[in-house]
Design an enzyme around this catalytic site. Structure first.
Site, PDB file in Angstrom:
ATOM      1  CE  LYS A  11       7.550   8.364   0.815  1.00  0.00           C
ATOM      2  NZ  LYS A  11       7.128   9.042  -0.408  1.00  0.00           N
ATOM      3  N   PRO A  97      10.085  17.640   6.947  1.00  0.00           N
ATOM      4  CG  PRO A  97      10.930  18.938   5.189  1.00  0.00           C
ATOM      5  CD  PRO A  97      11.196  17.697   5.981  1.00  0.00           C
ATOM      6  CB  ALA A  99       1.979  18.532   3.565  1.00  0.00           C
ATOM      7  N   GLY A 101       5.878  14.760   0.809  1.00  0.00           N
ATOM      8  CA  GLY A 101       6.211  13.619  -0.050  1.00  0.00           C
ATOM      9  C   GLY A 101       7.419  12.860   0.460  1.00  0.00           C
ATOM     10  N   GLY A 105       4.997  11.713   8.336  1.00  0.00           N
ATOM     11  CA  GLY A 105       3.905  11.261   9.212  1.00  0.00           C
ATOM     12  C   GLY A 105       3.845   9.744   9.267  1.00  0.00           C
ATOM     13  CG  ASP A 139       3.873   6.255   1.738  1.00  0.00           C
ATOM     14  OD1 ASP A 139       3.686   5.445   0.811  1.00  0.00           O
ATOM     15  OD2 ASP A 139       4.075   7.473   1.566  1.00  0.00           O
TER      16      ASP A 139
HETATM   17  O1  C5P Z   1      -2.938   5.386   2.411  1.00  0.00           O
HETATM   18  P1  C5P Z   1      -2.975   6.831   2.694  1.00  0.00           P
HETATM   19  O2  C5P Z   1      -3.936   7.191   3.806  1.00  0.00           O
HETATM   20  O3  C5P Z   1      -1.625   7.426   2.926  1.00  0.00           O
HETATM   21  O4  C5P Z   1      -3.515   7.517   1.382  1.00  0.00           O
HETATM   22  C1  C5P Z   1      -3.946   8.858   1.357  1.00  0.00           C
HETATM   23  C2  C5P Z   1      -4.762   9.095   0.090  1.00  0.00           C
HETATM   24  O5  C5P Z   1      -3.908   9.020  -1.063  1.00  0.00           O
HETATM   25  C3  C5P Z   1      -5.829   8.061  -0.177  1.00  0.00           C
HETATM   26  O6  C5P Z   1      -7.019   8.406   0.479  1.00  0.00           O
HETATM   27  C4  C5P Z   1      -5.991   8.136  -1.685  1.00  0.00           C
HETATM   28  O7  C5P Z   1      -6.736   9.274  -2.048  1.00  0.00           O
HETATM   29  C5  C5P Z   1      -4.568   8.395  -2.142  1.00  0.00           C
HETATM   30  N1  C5P Z   1      -3.835   7.158  -2.486  1.00  0.00           N
HETATM   31  C6  C5P Z   1      -4.175   6.471  -3.652  1.00  0.00           C
HETATM   32  N2  C5P Z   1      -3.492   5.330  -3.979  1.00  0.00           N
HETATM   33  C7  C5P Z   1      -2.491   4.868  -3.196  1.00  0.00           C
HETATM   34  C8  C5P Z   1      -2.122   5.557  -2.016  1.00  0.00           C
HETATM   35  C9  C5P Z   1      -2.824   6.702  -1.697  1.00  0.00           C
HETATM   36  O8  C5P Z   1      -5.089   6.885  -4.391  1.00  0.00           O
HETATM   37  N3  C5P Z   1      -1.832   3.761  -3.553  1.00  0.00           N
END
Ligand code: C5P
Length: 296
Positions: A11, A97, A99, A101, A105, A139
Site C-alpha cells: 500500500k 521491501p 521496514a 512504509g 508485514g 495497518d
Molecule cells: O499498530 P502498529 O503495531 O503497527 O504500530 C507500531 C507503532 O507505531 C506503535 O507502537 C506506535 O508507536 C506507532 N503508532 C502510533 N500511532 C498509530 C499507529 C502506530 O503512534 N496510529
C-alpha cells in the site's frame, strides 16, 4: 482443502494526517490507503500441529520465528478461530521491501488470517477477522479490504471507498529502513485537523491525476525526512525525473512518485536506480488479497 496460495498487495498513503497523540500511546490518524500492484505470495499447507514459516529466497535476513507477524497472525487465528483444526506450514515469498512504509508485514498478516480461514473452511465472520487484524497492527485491517479506503482511529477503522483509479507510480526505497515507532516518537510529525481526505475522495471520483498530485500530504513526512535525509533527496530526484508529485509513504522511508502512464513510470524508475535502492514501477489497483491456486 489441503493447500492454498494467495498474493497480497503493498500500500501507499496518498493522504496521511496525524491529528494528535492518544492516551494509549498511539496517534489519532485520518488517512487514505491505496493498494498497489506489488505483491507478496503466501502458500499454506495443512500439517498435524503447530505453525512453521519458511521464507525461501529472502532478499534480507527475516525472522521466521514468533516475532514475525505472519507467525503471530497464524497463532492468533488457530487460538481464536481454528481451534483443534491442526497446524499449518506457510511459505512466504517476499517482494514488498521490509521496514519501508509499504505495509508489507501487515499485508502478510492479513493474508495469513484470510488464508487460514479458507484453508480450514472456518467461515469466520468478517467482523471477527477485522478484530484479529486490528490486534496484530494498525495497518492490518485495510488489507482485508484492499483497493482504496479511508482509515481512522489508529488507522484500523476502515471505510472502503468505491472511488479510486489505476494511476501509475514509482516506488523508491532507500537501502536503509525506518522504524515506525521511531518516526512517531521523533517529535517531528506535523499535526493537522483531518479535513484533507474528503477533498481527496472528490478528486479520485473525477480521476484527476494532477489533482491527486496536488493533494498529496503526509504529516509523518517531516519526521521521516529528519531521521533519514535521503528521503528528501529522493523526493527531489523523482520530481526532477518528471513525477507529477512525490511523497513519503506511511512512516517511510519509501518515497513514491506519480507518473502519467506506465511508460513514464518505467523511465522515471530507470533514473532512480542505484545506491542499493529498491525501485519499482507499479500502479494503483482496486483489488486486495487474491487466491492464486487451491488444491482440494
Ligand atoms: O499498530 P502498529 O503495531 O503497527 O504500530 C507500531 C507503532 O507505531 C506503535 O507502537 C506506535 O508507536 C506507532 N503508532 C502510533 N500511532 C498509530 C499507529 C502506530 O503512534 N496510529
Amino acid at each position: 482443502m489441503t493447500s492454498l496460495t494467495l498474493r497480497t498487495p503493498a500500500k501507499i498513503n496518498p493522504v496521511l494526517e496525524v491529528l494528535g497523540p492518544r492516551p494509549d500511546g498511539y496517534h489519532e490518524l485520518r488517512l487514505v490507503f491505496q493498494a498497489v500492484a506489488l505483491y507478496d505470495e503466501l502458500a499454506f499447507e495443512k500439517t498435524a500441529e503447530g505453525v512453521a514459516l519458511e521464507i525461501p529466497e529472502s532478499p534480507v535476513p527475516l525472522a521466521a520465528d514468533d516475532s514475525n507477524l505472519v507467525v503471530k497472525a497464524a497463532r492468533l487465528f488457530l487460538r481464536e478461530v481454528g481451534k483443534a483444526r491442526g497446524g499449518v506450514r506457510i511459505r512466504l515469498r517476499k517482494k514488498i521491501p521490509l521496514a519501508a512504509g509499504l505495509g508489507g508485514g501487515s499485508s502478510d498478516a492479513a493474508a495469513t488470517l484470510r488464508g487460514l480461514d479458507e484453508l480450514f473452511q472456518t467461515h469466520a465472520a468478517p467482523g471477527k477477522l477485522l478484530d484479529l487484524a486490528a490486534r496484530l497492527g494498525s495497518d492490518v485491517p485495510f488489507f482485508l479490504y484492499g483497493g482504496t479506503g479511508l482509515g481512522e482511529g489508529r488507522g484500523e477503522k476502515i471505510t472502503p471507498w468505491e472511488e479510486g483509479f489505476e494511476f501509475h507510480l514509482v516506488l523508491v526505497k532507500p537501502a536503509a529502513g525506518l522504524s515506525t515507532p521511531a518516526v512517531y516518537r521523533s517529535g517531528k510529525a506535523c499535526f493537522t485537523r483531518g479535513d484533507r481526505a474528503g477533498d481527496f475522495r472528490r478528486i479520485l471520483r473525477q480521476e484527476d491525476l494532477r489533482g491527486v498530485a496536488d493533494h498529496l500530504f503526509n504529516g509523518l513526512e517531516p519526521a521521516a525526512q529528519f531521521l533519514l535525509p535521503e528521503t528528501t533527496e529522493l523526493k527531489e530526484s523523482l520530481l526532477k525525473a518528471g513525477a507529477l508529485g512525490a511523497l513519503v509513504s506511511g512512516s517511510g522511508p519509501t518515497v513514491f512518485g506519480l507518473a502519467e502512464d506506465a511508460a513514464q513510470a518505467r523511465r522515471i524508475a530507470d533514473c532512480l536506480e542505484g545506491d542499493g535502492r529498491t525501485v519499482v514501477a507499479t500502479k494503483a489497483v482496486s483489488t486486495g488479497i487474491q487466491i492464486l491456486k487451491d488444491l482440494s
